[in-house]
Write a protein that holds these residues in place. Sequence first.
Motif, PDB file in Angstrom:
ATOM      1  N   SER A 113       0.854  -1.184   0.000  1.00  0.00           N
ATOM      2  CA  SER A 113       0.000   0.000   0.000  1.00  0.00           C
ATOM      3  C   SER A 113       0.884   1.225   0.000  1.00  0.00           C
ATOM      4  O   SER A 113       2.037   1.189   0.462  1.00  0.00           O
ATOM      5  CB  SER A 113      -0.924   0.027   1.216  1.00  0.00           C
ATOM      6  OG  SER A 113      -0.202   0.331   2.403  1.00  0.00           O
ATOM      7  N   LEU A 114       0.355   2.323  -0.498  1.00  0.00           N
ATOM      8  CA  LEU A 114       1.128   3.557  -0.525  1.00  0.00           C
ATOM      9  C   LEU A 114       1.380   4.061   0.892  1.00  0.00           C
ATOM     10  O   LEU A 114       2.464   4.581   1.189  1.00  0.00           O
ATOM     11  CB  LEU A 114       0.391   4.615  -1.346  1.00  0.00           C
ATOM     12  CG  LEU A 114       1.091   5.970  -1.474  1.00  0.00           C
ATOM     13  CD1 LEU A 114       2.499   5.825  -2.025  1.00  0.00           C
ATOM     14  CD2 LEU A 114       0.260   6.908  -2.349  1.00  0.00           C
ATOM     15  N   GLU A 115       0.386   3.889   1.768  1.00  0.00           N
ATOM     16  CA  GLU A 115       0.557   4.332   3.151  1.00  0.00           C
ATOM     17  C   GLU A 115       1.727   3.621   3.811  1.00  0.00           C
ATOM     18  O   GLU A 115       2.552   4.239   4.502  1.00  0.00           O
ATOM     19  CB  GLU A 115      -0.736   4.097   3.936  1.00  0.00           C
ATOM     20  CG  GLU A 115      -1.925   4.930   3.500  1.00  0.00           C
ATOM     21  CD  GLU A 115      -2.570   4.464   2.218  1.00  0.00           C
ATOM     22  OE1 GLU A 115      -3.342   5.235   1.613  1.00  0.00           O
ATOM     23  OE2 GLU A 115      -2.289   3.307   1.780  1.00  0.00           O
ATOM     24  N   ILE A 120       7.500   3.406   5.635  1.00  0.00           N
ATOM     25  CA  ILE A 120       8.855   2.833   5.629  1.00  0.00           C
ATOM     26  C   ILE A 120       9.879   3.918   5.333  1.00  0.00           C
ATOM     27  O   ILE A 120      10.917   4.017   5.997  1.00  0.00           O
ATOM     28  CB  ILE A 120       8.958   1.689   4.602  1.00  0.00           C
ATOM     29  CG1 ILE A 120       8.063   0.516   5.014  1.00  0.00           C
ATOM     30  CG2 ILE A 120      10.409   1.211   4.478  1.00  0.00           C
ATOM     31  CD1 ILE A 120       7.946  -0.567   3.954  1.00  0.00           C
ATOM     32  N   LEU A 121       9.609   4.747   4.328  1.00  0.00           N
ATOM     33  CA  LEU A 121      10.536   5.839   4.017  1.00  0.00           C
ATOM     34  C   LEU A 121      10.685   6.777   5.208  1.00  0.00           C
ATOM     35  O   LEU A 121      11.796   7.226   5.527  1.00  0.00           O
ATOM     36  CB  LEU A 121      10.049   6.632   2.808  1.00  0.00           C
ATOM     37  CG  LEU A 121      10.070   5.958   1.430  1.00  0.00           C
ATOM     38  CD1 LEU A 121       9.879   7.012   0.338  1.00  0.00           C
ATOM     39  CD2 LEU A 121      11.342   5.186   1.180  1.00  0.00           C
ATOM     40  N   ALA A 122       9.571   7.066   5.873  1.00  0.00           N
ATOM     41  CA  ALA A 122       9.625   7.959   7.029  1.00  0.00           C
ATOM     42  C   ALA A 122      10.469   7.349   8.141  1.00  0.00           C
ATOM     43  O   ALA A 122      11.252   8.057   8.800  1.00  0.00           O
ATOM     44  CB  ALA A 122       8.215   8.254   7.532  1.00  0.00           C
ATOM     45  N   ALA A 123      10.348   6.039   8.363  1.00  0.00           N
ATOM     46  CA  ALA A 123      11.137   5.373   9.404  1.00  0.00           C
ATOM     47  C   ALA A 123      12.621   5.429   9.076  1.00  0.00           C
ATOM     48  O   ALA A 123      13.459   5.624   9.967  1.00  0.00           O
ATOM     49  CB  ALA A 123      10.682   3.925   9.553  1.00  0.00           C
ATOM     50  N   VAL A 366       5.600   1.628  -6.362  1.00  0.00           N
ATOM     51  CA  VAL A 366       4.451   1.163  -5.590  1.00  0.00           C
ATOM     52  C   VAL A 366       3.264   2.102  -5.790  1.00  0.00           C
ATOM     53  O   VAL A 366       2.128   1.657  -6.027  1.00  0.00           O
ATOM     54  CB  VAL A 366       4.803   1.057  -4.090  1.00  0.00           C
ATOM     55  CG1 VAL A 366       3.545   0.853  -3.241  1.00  0.00           C
ATOM     56  CG2 VAL A 366       5.778  -0.086  -3.855  1.00  0.00           C
ATOM     57  N   ALA A 367       3.506   3.411  -5.687  1.00  0.00           N
ATOM     58  CA  ALA A 367       2.428   4.382  -5.843  1.00  0.00           C
ATOM     59  C   ALA A 367       1.738   4.235  -7.192  1.00  0.00           C
ATOM     60  O   ALA A 367       0.499   4.287  -7.292  1.00  0.00           O
ATOM     61  CB  ALA A 367       2.981   5.802  -5.682  1.00  0.00           C
TER      62      ALA A 367
END
Length: 396
Positions: A113-115, A120-123, A366-367
């Motif tokens: 999912s995009l969310e 993951i990128l934010a982490a 993914v998006a």
Amino acid sequence: MTSQDAGAPLRLAVIGVGARSYIAGHAVDSGAGVIVAVADPSATARARAAEAFGDQLTAFPGHRELIEARDARGGNIVDAAFVTSPDHTHAEIAIDLLRAGIAVYLEKPLAISLEDADAILAAAAESGSKLYVGHNMRHMAVVTLMRDIIKRGEIGEVKAVWCRHFVGNGGDYYFKDWHAERAKSNGLLLQKGAHDIDIIHWLAGGYSELVTGMGGLSLYGGIDARRDNSDRSMPDWFSLEAWPPLSQTDLNPVIDVEDISMVNMRLDNGVYASYQQCHYTPDYWRNYTVIGTEGRLENFGDTDGAVVRVWNTRTLYDPVGDAEYRVNGDERGHRDADRLTVAEFIRFVTDGSRTETSAVAARNAVATAVAATESIRDGSRPIAVPAVDEHVATLV
């Protein structure tokens, strides 16, 4: 250097001991790493890991137990982890590892999912831990050859990219286990297509901003021979003798993903692109066409010995073209690319080297695939693809 001693091999973990977990062995073969731990809820999988990687490793039933384990110095017992678990588990595992300070090689797709992809990128951005997504096609010889031709200017400025993907092994690879379930893969336009969408973006030099999808479950849904294959893995049931496709047996009890799908894309730099995949063709390969302002290229075959042809003079039908380039490498599909990708990951972890792969590009693949799958399931409605958070993108 992340390892406990400078110059020592990286201490590695494998999380999810399935069909793709073998890639971690490339790090061992190179001498750059040693597999010291595995994590998998299946006792059968943990036993399989001991056979594949040696019985010196420590086995855990889950990634959290691995994270909680401490070495003699009170730190993590591993420096980096290969996450080769089912797609729907990627986000939870990767986020936990990154926050624990463990570098992550995350098998594509980044998430389902995009969310989750954005989380993951934010982490990775917040933790400063290294995130690498295994888009190994960026190291496939046929792809690097096409990219080199484009960069040399042989076809001018890219204006269109078309890709047809003949997934001849689709029944065995994707319709006998979790891949066949929307809840665990979202759809095969994402699970399988994320590879090619990433390459389309890479060759075109832009990212999708608007997509329209079309497709359906046109063949495998009509096969009643089903079986719960959770006691086996793909190599146990794979056979080229399973032909024609309607003769397949032991399909997953739940099949609700498309077996034929396609997407049209408008990229943010004005390039137009399309991607089509079919999971019941007799042959298994990818065919790319890239059209520029001064010519076009097309590949015929995608492994060692294949060719890429270029047309850059005006003509009628000409099967030969104006130039032909041989593909050297990838004799066994993308095994050579796997080796190169793992080597790049190791360099990235140990000294921060620049990578050809990109976590941001993986997110954008993914998006695009998520939006296209939504379009397929909503009457082919055009859907805008959300852009990545620019601040996060600069930190990953």
